[in-house]
Design a protein around this motif. Sequence first.
Motif, PDB file in Angstrom:
ATOM      1  N   ASP A  26      34.641  44.376  17.009  1.00 12.81           N
ATOM      2  CA  ASP A  26      35.440  43.922  18.160  1.00 12.81           C
ATOM      3  C   ASP A  26      35.496  44.962  19.274  1.00 12.81           C
ATOM      4  OD1 ASP A  26      36.045  41.465  16.963  1.00 12.81           O
ATOM      5  OD2 ASP A  26      37.783  42.292  15.930  1.00 12.81           O
ATOM      6  N   ALA A  27      34.371  45.658  19.456  1.00 13.79           N
ATOM      7  CA  ALA A  27      34.313  46.679  20.502  1.00 13.79           C
ATOM      8  C   ALA A  27      34.036  46.070  21.878  1.00 13.79           C
ATOM      9  CB  ALA A  27      33.232  47.706  20.171  1.00 13.79           C
ATOM     10  N   ILE A  28      33.604  44.800  21.886  1.00  9.18           N
ATOM     11  CA  ILE A  28      33.219  44.172  23.154  1.00  9.18           C
ATOM     12  C   ILE A  28      34.260  43.143  23.553  1.00  9.18           C
ATOM     13  CG2 ILE A  28      31.413  42.917  24.390  1.00  9.18           C
ATOM     14  CD1 ILE A  28      29.414  43.887  22.349  1.00  9.18           C
ATOM     15  N   SER A  29      34.624  43.143  24.801  1.00 11.56           N
ATOM     16  CA  SER A  29      35.604  42.178  25.321  1.00 11.56           C
ATOM     17  C   SER A  29      35.162  41.699  26.695  1.00 11.56           C
ATOM     18  CB  SER A  29      36.998  42.806  25.407  1.00 11.56           C
ATOM     19  OG  SER A  29      36.990  43.932  26.272  1.00 11.56           O
ATOM     20  N   MET A  30      35.696  40.543  27.074  1.00 16.91           N
ATOM     21  CA  MET A  30      35.471  40.017  28.424  1.00 16.91           C
ATOM     22  C   MET A  30      36.731  40.282  29.239  1.00 16.91           C
ATOM     23  SD  MET A  30      33.204  38.498  30.358  1.00 16.91           S
ATOM     24  CE  MET A  30      32.089  37.541  29.338  1.00 16.91           C
ATOM     25  N   VAL A  31      36.542  40.889  30.393  1.00 18.99           N
ATOM     26  CA  VAL A  31      37.664  41.301  31.230  1.00 18.99           C
ATOM     27  C   VAL A  31      37.565  40.616  32.582  1.00 18.99           C
ATOM     28  CG1 VAL A  31      38.721  43.260  32.439  1.00 18.99           C
ATOM     29  CG2 VAL A  31      37.961  43.517  30.070  1.00 18.99           C
ATOM     30  N   GLN A  32      38.687  40.097  33.072  1.00 17.62           N
ATOM     31  CA  GLN A  32      38.740  39.550  34.430  1.00 17.62           C
ATOM     32  C   GLN A  32      39.425  40.558  35.324  1.00 17.62           C
ATOM     33  OE1 GLN A  32      39.337  35.364  35.562  1.00 17.62           O
ATOM     34  NE2 GLN A  32      41.312  35.977  36.380  1.00 17.62           N
ATOM     35  N   PHE A  33      38.751  40.870  36.414  1.00 17.51           N
ATOM     36  CA  PHE A  33      39.320  41.781  37.401  1.00 17.51           C
ATOM     37  C   PHE A  33      40.189  40.993  38.361  1.00 17.51           C
ATOM     38  CE2 PHE A  33      38.857  43.633  41.705  1.00 17.51           C
ATOM     39  CZ  PHE A  33      39.599  44.776  41.500  1.00 17.51           C
ATOM     40  N   GLU A  34      41.399  41.479  38.614  1.00 14.49           N
ATOM     41  CA  GLU A  34      42.335  40.776  39.480  1.00 14.49           C
ATOM     42  C   GLU A  34      42.880  41.732  40.526  1.00 14.49           C
ATOM     43  OE1 GLU A  34      45.275  39.231  36.846  1.00 14.49           O
ATOM     44  OE2 GLU A  34      43.957  37.680  36.034  1.00 14.49           O
ATOM     45  N   VAL A  35      42.814  41.303  41.782  1.00 13.53           N
ATOM     46  CA  VAL A  35      43.364  42.088  42.878  1.00 13.53           C
ATOM     47  C   VAL A  35      43.791  41.131  43.973  1.00 13.53           C
ATOM     48  CG1 VAL A  35      41.166  42.413  44.072  1.00 13.53           C
ATOM     49  CG2 VAL A  35      42.992  44.053  44.428  1.00 13.53           C
ATOM     50  N   ALA A  36      44.847  41.474  44.654  1.00 15.80           N
ATOM     51  CA  ALA A  36      45.244  40.726  45.850  1.00 15.80           C
ATOM     52  C   ALA A  36      45.402  41.730  46.972  1.00 15.80           C
ATOM     53  CB  ALA A  36      46.547  39.975  45.620  1.00 15.80           C
ATOM     54  N   SER A  37      44.595  41.595  48.015  1.00 16.49           N
ATOM     55  CA  SER A  37      44.628  42.525  49.138  1.00 16.49           C
ATOM     56  C   SER A  37      44.747  41.712  50.419  1.00 16.49           C
ATOM     57  CB  SER A  37      43.362  43.380  49.156  1.00 16.49           C
ATOM     58  OG  SER A  37      43.423  44.335  50.186  1.00 16.49           O
ATOM     59  N   PRO A  38      45.974  41.370  50.845  1.00 14.09           N
ATOM     60  CA  PRO A  38      46.157  40.421  51.940  1.00 14.09           C
ATOM     61  C   PRO A  38      45.611  40.891  53.272  1.00 14.09           C
ATOM     62  CG  PRO A  38      48.240  41.490  51.386  1.00 14.09           C
ATOM     63  CD  PRO A  38      47.260  41.888  50.327  1.00 14.09           C
ATOM     64  N   ASN A  39      45.501  42.186  53.467  1.00 14.38           N
ATOM     65  CA  ASN A  39      45.078  42.652  54.786  1.00 14.38           C
ATOM     66  C   ASN A  39      43.562  42.707  54.925  1.00 14.38           C
ATOM     67  OD1 ASN A  39      47.824  43.259  55.702  1.00 14.38           O
ATOM     68  ND2 ASN A  39      47.792  44.745  54.046  1.00 14.38           N
ATOM     69  N   SER A  40      42.861  42.950  53.839  1.00 17.20           N
ATOM     70  CA  SER A  40      41.400  42.972  53.911  1.00 17.20           C
ATOM     71  C   SER A  40      40.813  41.606  53.613  1.00 17.20           C
ATOM     72  CB  SER A  40      40.840  43.988  52.910  1.00 17.20           C
ATOM     73  OG  SER A  40      41.039  43.537  51.586  1.00 17.20           O
ATOM     74  N   ARG A  41      41.661  40.653  53.211  1.00 25.44           N
ATOM     75  CA  ARG A  41      41.245  39.306  52.858  1.00 25.44           C
ATOM     76  C   ARG A  41      40.471  39.256  51.548  1.00 25.44           C
ATOM     77  NH1 ARG A  41      37.626  38.017  55.895  1.00 25.44           N
ATOM     78  NH2 ARG A  41      37.483  39.606  57.479  1.00 25.44           N
ATOM     79  N   TRP A  42      40.484  40.354  50.779  1.00 25.70           N
ATOM     80  CA  TRP A  42      39.859  40.319  49.459  1.00 25.70           C
ATOM     81  C   TRP A  42      40.878  39.828  48.455  1.00 25.70           C
ATOM     82  CZ3 TRP A  42      35.054  40.733  47.793  1.00 25.70           C
ATOM     83  CH2 TRP A  42      34.105  41.358  48.603  1.00 25.70           C
ATOM     84  N   THR A  43      40.526  38.830  47.681  1.00 26.95           N
ATOM     85  CA  THR A  43      41.423  38.325  46.648  1.00 26.95           C
ATOM     86  C   THR A  43      40.618  37.795  45.480  1.00 26.95           C
ATOM     87  OG1 THR A  43      43.043  37.643  48.309  1.00 26.95           O
ATOM     88  CG2 THR A  43      43.298  36.722  46.125  1.00 26.95           C
TER      89      THR A  43
END
Length: 602
Positions: free
Chosen positions: A575-592
């Motif tokens: 169980d060394a391998i996992s799936m990860v979701q990256f989450e970020v909310a950056s309202p000023n750069s419009r990256w979400t």
Amino acid sequence: MIDPDSELEARYRSVTVTPDWYQTNIPCQVGCPAHTDVSTYIGLISQARFDEAYLLNRKANVVPGVLGRTCAKPCEPVCRRNKIDGKPISICWLKRAASDHREYRHHAECPPVTKDKKVAVVGAGSAGMACARDLRDMGYPVTIYEQYPTAGGVMVNGIPVWRLPRYVTTEECDEYMADIGVEIKYNTRVGRDIQISDLLKEYDSVYLAAGCYIPNALTGPDNKVIKGADLEGVLDGIRLLEKTNYGEPAFIGKRVAVLGSGFTAMDCSRTAVRFGAEKVYIMYRRSKEEAGSDEYEVDEAMFETVEFNYLVTQLEVTSKDGIHASGMRFIRNKLGDPDASGRRRPVPIPGTEFEIEVDTVVPAFGQYSDASWLQTEELGLEVNKWGVPLLDIDTWMTNHPGLFAGGDFTQGSRNLISAIGDGRDAAAAINRYLGGVDKPAEPAEEIELPDYRRGMVDDYESIPHQMLPSLPLKDRYSYTREAETGYTPEQAVIQARRCLQCQLNIMIDPSICILCSGCVDICPYDCISMEGLSRVVKADPLHEDAESWAGGADMIIDEEKCIRCGLCIVRCPTDAISMVQFEVASPNSRWTVSKIPVINVN
């Protein structure tokens, strides 16, 4: 995380993973000028969650139903699905599916007015509305001044009804702006009914987003206006679309020559077919490879019997009576060296002149901005040689304090999504100018997705790409009937499942990995490999301080190949391998990247 290094074959560079790395690892979001959270909304559609997908799109790009029919799709050429079967995810058409198949109308809540400073926007097109929407979300009162009787700009006056029904623009432009409390003063032309100087006195900031509507001249190989350009039967493409869209009288004869190869040219040629033209030609001075429209648009025009002629340049519009156009003379070209645009320059071939019989000529060479109304001297504006204001590109402000500009008005005629990105950037800049502060981005998070089993439940890598359903040719001879019928809900779900979900990443915990190579063996696309540590370089491998580990081994993941199937997770004995979701909310750069689960699990 370890990335392959392109400079040294079979060596790898150890890098520190930052939010920037994750964001640029989602190519569709990088390719979108508005940085739309594509992976998440496609994932929602794959679960038939159309309403959520629509609202997520509206948050990023303001008019999802419009863009689902008309977007230039800069996200699709960079889609990683291309590397699987040569066909990207139908990102644009799935955006339309979210709009078409949502259950509710979704009237937006009106944000409260929390700021005591007012903003005026000139132009209710894509840039103007995007700017106004974001400023309203920040609490500013906003008024748009629009010369036409409807909002939407080129969405309404430049895109035919058979591509973009008016119920879509009415809802997403006029009604949406009203929902969020943006006041629009229709039929009000700045420079005629009110001056910029008046707006600057009444408002604390003004944003000029007046679009790009003046057609380029009908010129020949020498860049001079050709003989016959003023004959009756010659009508610029943007003017033809404006007339037909607003129901004004527009002459379209039986034989039509459309000059140019961009989206306006395609729309004009197909409009002529719908208005009864018996023969429609596209005449373009370069080859098909240099054409401005995409392959799909060309195929649709050809399906509707439009004839394409490449490597020809217009010389003269001819007339039998000296009043009306009756034909057109051309000369054939060969391609020379690239010009300033990077495309090969058309070179006329002497002795190859020819003439075709036409009664309508539609130049569609693009547009430029009308700057005649700017009060340049009175305001002391610095402008370029065309009279368009010069900007500080970091702030979107002209040299006159409080006067901002952007969109196609300053950047030139492009596409809707690019103008939307400009408008959203300008809103953030205006907020800072008026004393507002950027909201801090939420801390980036890596969220492990337990029991990830996508590869076991869904043969998504073998799902074929499906073209958008459309009307048969016999049913297309109507200016008001939409030519494309769109995906059914079932088709949309299947097409969305083709997405590789690039916001997900495989992570290997080195503390419990036993280097058994089980993941290497099971990976269907050979994106995992075991490499000796002597090939792994710390820091820049070309830097004198670069250092390699002497012994041992490490697991290398090629993100470009990974299809997020999860088979390696199932295979791993520790169980060394996992799936990860990256989450970020950056309202000023419009990256979400939104905090919404979007995967198929057991």
